[in-house]
Design an enzyme around this catalytic site. Structure first.
Site, PDB file in Angstrom:
ATOM      1  N   GLY A  11     -60.651 -77.553  -3.421  1.00  0.00           N
ATOM      2  CA  GLY A  11     -60.779 -76.504  -4.698  1.00  0.00           C
ATOM      3  C   GLY A  11     -60.181 -76.981  -6.227  1.00  0.00           C
ATOM      4  N   HIS A  12     -61.384 -78.348  -6.099  1.00  0.00           N
ATOM      5  CA  HIS A  12     -61.157 -78.663  -7.250  1.00  0.00           C
ATOM      6  C   HIS A  12     -61.618 -78.374  -8.791  1.00  0.00           C
ATOM      7  CE1 HIS A  12     -65.106 -80.035  -7.144  1.00  0.00           C
ATOM      8  NE2 HIS A  12     -64.850 -80.467  -8.208  1.00  0.00           N
ATOM      9  N   GLY A  17     -56.447 -76.853  -8.612  1.00  0.00           N
ATOM     10  CA  GLY A  17     -57.461 -77.899  -8.777  1.00  0.00           C
ATOM     11  C   GLY A  17     -57.424 -78.503  -9.471  1.00  0.00           C
ATOM     12  N   SER A 108     -46.931 -70.541  -1.705  1.00  0.00           N
ATOM     13  CA  SER A 108     -47.295 -69.389  -2.436  1.00  0.00           C
ATOM     14  C   SER A 108     -45.911 -69.603  -2.428  1.00  0.00           C
ATOM     15  CB  SER A 108     -47.936 -68.374  -2.763  1.00  0.00           C
ATOM     16  OG  SER A 108     -47.812 -67.728  -3.197  1.00  0.00           O
ATOM     17  N   SER A 109     -45.024 -68.386  -3.211  1.00  0.00           N
ATOM     18  CA  SER A 109     -43.843 -68.111  -3.203  1.00  0.00           C
ATOM     19  C   SER A 109     -43.582 -67.222  -2.689  1.00  0.00           C
ATOM     20  CB  SER A 109     -42.980 -67.781  -4.721  1.00  0.00           C
ATOM     21  OG  SER A 109     -43.281 -67.200  -4.977  1.00  0.00           O
ATOM     22  N   CYS A 110     -44.972 -66.171  -2.295  1.00  0.00           N
ATOM     23  CA  CYS A 110     -45.054 -65.178  -1.206  1.00  0.00           C
ATOM     24  C   CYS A 110     -44.648 -65.101  -0.369  1.00  0.00           C
ATOM     25  CB  CYS A 110     -46.690 -64.317  -2.206  1.00  0.00           C
ATOM     26  SG  CYS A 110     -47.812 -64.972  -0.822  1.00  0.00           S
ATOM     27  N   TYR A 137     -52.382 -63.285   2.587  1.00  0.00           N
ATOM     28  CA  TYR A 137     -52.120 -63.682   2.304  1.00  0.00           C
ATOM     29  C   TYR A 137     -50.838 -64.553   2.960  1.00  0.00           C
ATOM     30  CZ  TYR A 137     -52.227 -67.245  -1.150  1.00  0.00           C
ATOM     31  OH  TYR A 137     -52.794 -68.527  -2.273  1.00  0.00           O
ATOM     32  N   LYS A 141     -51.210 -68.375   4.808  1.00  0.00           N
ATOM     33  CA  LYS A 141     -50.199 -69.751   3.679  1.00  0.00           C
ATOM     34  C   LYS A 141     -49.236 -69.775   5.108  1.00  0.00           C
ATOM     35  CE  LYS A 141     -52.469 -70.667   0.745  1.00  0.00           C
ATOM     36  NZ  LYS A 141     -52.953 -71.737   0.566  1.00  0.00           N
ATOM     37  N   PRO A 164     -45.232 -73.262  -4.701  1.00  0.00           N
ATOM     38  CA  PRO A 164     -45.269 -73.393  -6.203  1.00  0.00           C
ATOM     39  C   PRO A 164     -44.394 -71.528  -6.250  1.00  0.00           C
ATOM     40  CG  PRO A 164     -47.543 -73.253  -5.570  1.00  0.00           C
ATOM     41  CD  PRO A 164     -46.643 -73.667  -4.469  1.00  0.00           C
ATOM     42  N   LEU A 167     -48.174 -69.383 -10.803  1.00  0.00           N
ATOM     43  CA  LEU A 167     -48.684 -70.291 -11.853  1.00  0.00           C
ATOM     44  C   LEU A 167     -48.890 -69.964 -13.021  1.00  0.00           C
ATOM     45  CD1 LEU A 167     -49.967 -72.544  -9.914  1.00  0.00           C
ATOM     46  CD2 LEU A 167     -47.662 -73.044 -10.000  1.00  0.00           C
ATOM     47  N   HIS A 180     -53.467 -62.349 -11.496  1.00  0.00           N
ATOM     48  CA  HIS A 180     -52.054 -61.868 -11.368  1.00  0.00           C
ATOM     49  C   HIS A 180     -51.082 -61.546 -12.824  1.00  0.00           C
ATOM     50  CE1 HIS A 180     -52.652 -64.975  -7.817  1.00  0.00           C
ATOM     51  NE2 HIS A 180     -51.305 -63.789  -7.752  1.00  0.00           N
ATOM     52  N   TRP A 203     -48.589 -51.367 -14.996  1.00  0.00           N
ATOM     53  CA  TRP A 203     -48.511 -51.063 -14.127  1.00  0.00           C
ATOM     54  C   TRP A 203     -46.957 -50.888 -13.518  1.00  0.00           C
ATOM     55  CZ3 TRP A 203     -51.414 -52.038  -9.332  1.00  0.00           C
ATOM     56  CH2 TRP A 203     -52.880 -51.634  -8.689  1.00  0.00           C
ATOM     57  N   ARG A 210     -39.762 -62.175 -12.043  1.00  0.00           N
ATOM     58  CA  ARG A 210     -40.713 -63.384 -11.749  1.00  0.00           C
ATOM     59  C   ARG A 210     -40.855 -64.123 -12.248  1.00  0.00           C
ATOM     60  NH1 ARG A 210     -41.040 -59.871  -8.650  1.00  0.00           N
ATOM     61  NH2 ARG A 210     -43.054 -58.856  -8.167  1.00  0.00           N
TER      62      ARG A 210
END
Length: 309
Positions: A11-12, A17, A108-110, A137, A141, A164, A167, A180, A203, A210
């Site tokens: 994923g660079h 990435g 992810s924090s989710c 998702y 993860k 993380p 981001l 996001h 929204w 957050r």
């Protein structure tokens, strides 16, 4: 590990990435390896195995994933679950089978429950129900984390999972349907300013809290994790500070120079009420985020303005 160690960054070309690639290059790592999704489909197990056999990487950083905001997660639940499972399973399995020395998995924090106590500690994983709007998702993860944990436990592999917070930064996704919240706000206020400071509709209620971290700080945490032995599987990566979404909107409105009105569409979902990570575990190891939010937003906005011309 030395500066000539062959490091594959999956994923660079993505936001995370590419930031990791820049960070490692600047730190003197000279043997970085990357493939675009067109060159290597990580959902294809045979292609992934062939790549590992031909290239023989020594370290793997898995930053590849299908990502998106609330709308995208709601609209494409199958893809967010299945594509991420396929990517993770193939890369983790190949890393194990081909004897990878060190593996860093980006989550992810989710992954944490919707109503976790705040700030969220790593041990709160699987202690409650997930946020429904991104559960697909999140489940993928979580499966990746557990696969890494199983390899550490059964085979004593040096597989580390970094979680993380939200981001943002150069290379972010500014598509209003799939992005996001922070990049979406930048685009909305920028475009509204260019339409004679037109009103902006956002929204939800603006009340959720957050935490936001510049992607270069994540890259710094990845480099730190490569250079240090971490004894546990999961480490939160964040700033340890959060704010309301309406406060974030006010900051971005000011920094973009928009002077129009803001309307909140309360028929739209807010998502998790608050999501602040407890970052003490990695901080106690010697790492912490450094880029202030306004500084990071200014940098990201400048990148966006150049990108859109």
């Amino acid at each position: 590990m030395n500066k000539e160690t062959k490091i594959y960054i999956a994923g660079h070309k993505g936001m995370a990435g590419s930031a990791i690639w820049r960070k490692l290059s600047r730190a003197g790592y000279t043997n970085l390896l990357g493939r675009t999704s067109g060159e290597l489909d990580l959902r294809d197990r045979l292609s992934v195995n062939r790549f590992f056999e031909e290239e023989s990487p020594e370290v793997v950083i898995l930053a590849a994933a299908k990502v998106g905001g609330i709308w995208a997660n709601n609209e494409f639940p199958y893809e967010f679950l299945m594509h991420n499972l396929q990517i993770q399973n193939n890369v983790i399995e190949a890393a194990h089978n081909y004897g990878i020395k060190k593996f860093i998995f980006l989550g992810s924090s989710c992954i944490y429950p919707k109503h976790s106590p705040q700030p969220i500690k790593e041990e709160y994983l699987l202690s409650g129900e997930l946020e429904p709007t991104n559960q697909w998702y999140s489940l993928a993860k979580i499966a990746g984390i557990k696969a890494c944990e199983a390899l550490r436990r059964q085979y004593e592999k040096d597989f580390v999972c970094l979680m993380p917070t939200n981001l943002y930064g150069p290379g972010d996704n500014f598509d209003l349907k799939t992005s996001h919240v922070l990049p979406a706000l930048i685009r909305k206020f920028h475009e509204a300013k260019n339409r004679d400071h037109a009103p902006v509709k956002l929204w939800g209620t603006g009340s959720p809290m957050r935490e936001f971290m510049h992607v270069d700080d994540l890259a710094s945490a990845v480099l730190f994790s490569l250079q240090h032995k971490l004894e546990e599987t999961i480490y939160n990566v964040g700033t340890g500070k959060d704010l309301r979404i309406d406060e974030l909107a006010g900051i971005i409105q000011k920094l973009t120079g928009h002077h129009g009105e803001i309307f909140w569409d309360q028929s739209k979902p807010d998502g998790t009420p608050r999501k602040l990570l407890d970052v003490e575990k990695l901080k106690n190891k010697g790492w912490q985020a450094e880029i202030a939010l306004e500084e990071g937003i200014i940098q990201t906005y400048e990148w966006y303005r150049i990108a859109v011309g």
